[in-house]
Write an enzyme that holds these catalytic residues in place. Sequence first.
Site, PDB file in Angstrom:
ATOM      1  N   PRO A   2      46.861  42.209  42.456  1.00 58.03           N
ATOM      2  CA  PRO A   2      47.930  41.783  43.370  1.00 58.03           C
ATOM      3  C   PRO A   2      47.630  40.425  43.998  1.00 58.03           C
ATOM      4  CG  PRO A   2      47.220  44.024  43.851  1.00 58.03           C
ATOM      5  CD  PRO A   2      46.250  43.461  42.868  1.00 58.03           C
ATOM      6  N   GLU A   3      48.606  39.541  43.978  1.00 59.07           N
ATOM      7  CA  GLU A   3      48.485  38.226  44.628  1.00 59.07           C
ATOM      8  C   GLU A   3      49.449  38.207  45.815  1.00 59.07           C
ATOM      9  OE1 GLU A   3      48.609  35.001  41.745  1.00 59.07           O
ATOM     10  OE2 GLU A   3      48.092  36.383  40.133  1.00 59.07           O
ATOM     11  N   LYS A  53      45.643  37.497  50.271  1.00 59.32           N
ATOM     12  CA  LYS A  53      45.864  38.766  49.570  1.00 59.32           C
ATOM     13  C   LYS A  53      45.421  39.963  50.399  1.00 59.32           C
ATOM     14  CE  LYS A  53      44.495  36.341  45.359  1.00 59.32           C
ATOM     15  NZ  LYS A  53      43.522  36.370  44.246  1.00 59.32           N
ATOM     16  N   ARG A 114      40.045  51.706  39.919  1.00 57.59           N
ATOM     17  CA  ARG A 114      38.840  50.972  39.515  1.00 57.59           C
ATOM     18  C   ARG A 114      37.887  50.645  40.672  1.00 57.59           C
ATOM     19  NH1 ARG A 114      39.808  46.505  35.133  1.00 57.59           N
ATOM     20  NH2 ARG A 114      37.560  46.737  35.109  1.00 57.59           N
ATOM     21  N   ARG A 264      38.824  34.349  33.378  1.00 60.81           N
ATOM     22  CA  ARG A 264      40.226  34.743  33.388  1.00 60.81           C
ATOM     23  C   ARG A 264      40.962  33.972  32.308  1.00 60.81           C
ATOM     24  NH1 ARG A 264      41.481  36.562  38.519  1.00 60.81           N
ATOM     25  NH2 ARG A 264      43.183  37.613  37.455  1.00 60.81           N
TER      26      ARG A 264
END
Length: 275
Positions: A2-3, A53, A114, A264
């Site tokens: 999530p950003e 965030k 996670r 990334r």
Amino acid sequence: MPELPEVETIRRQLDGALGGRRVVEAGSHPSAKFTPARDVTGARLVAAGRRGKFLLLGTDDGRELVIHLGMTGALSFHPRPDIEGDPYLRAWWRLEATDGRREISETMLFHDVRRFGRIRVVAAGEYETIPALAAAGPEPFDPDLDGRRLWLNLSKSRRRLKTQLLSQRPIAGVGNIYADEALWLAGISPFTTSIGLARATRLLEALRQVLGQGIDNGGTTFRDYRNLAGGSGSNQTALAVYGRAGAPCLRCGVTLRSAVLDARTTTWCPACQRR
Ligand SMILES: [Zn+2]
């Protein structure tokens, strides 16, 4: 992960749902990442804020319950959750009912498959114990933030532009998806190590545009992200570069490329994003 647009979507939903209700009881997974969730027992949750965030849930005793969703964290409400039988439940807060009656309360749940999420409780506004939050740059929609300030912030480092954005230091809330989108929109290579005032100004405009669009679309859902009601965002259909490597650039038609940068995947147009 999530950003800003995803966290902001959740924040807006939480702001209406918390309503100053008291935490009657709280519990958590035994990991120290989550045990601070219990520290707000007895307090009222009076406001839902956000910084980058991070979700900041203000209490009536001058503290903040700080929640970072990590990669797979999600908040939801349930009237009768199965606390014991839920393998991915990391923290929960049973809230006083809206009319004050305990028997029809509901519970706010934090699931995180996670376990990259984090929960902390701090005195409001004091983030020294949360370095990523303490060091976060200005909010993208802060009216005091202009191209010059972003340019000065970016000038403090000679690391690649995308690396700097992901660090949260020049500006807060931007992650992999929105960094790729904004750099494409601004026509700047993610590998650039230095930009001038004009390009920094264009980058800020692009960041505001892609983040604003992400909020308008309720966030981007590829796999994990869900809002408070368990729903998906729709911004994944509006992305120009992220996830489109090998497809033609929507601006110039050249094939978009991808490479791994800072572990990334970065996607960019080799023709119209200049160094
Ligand atoms: Zn292009």
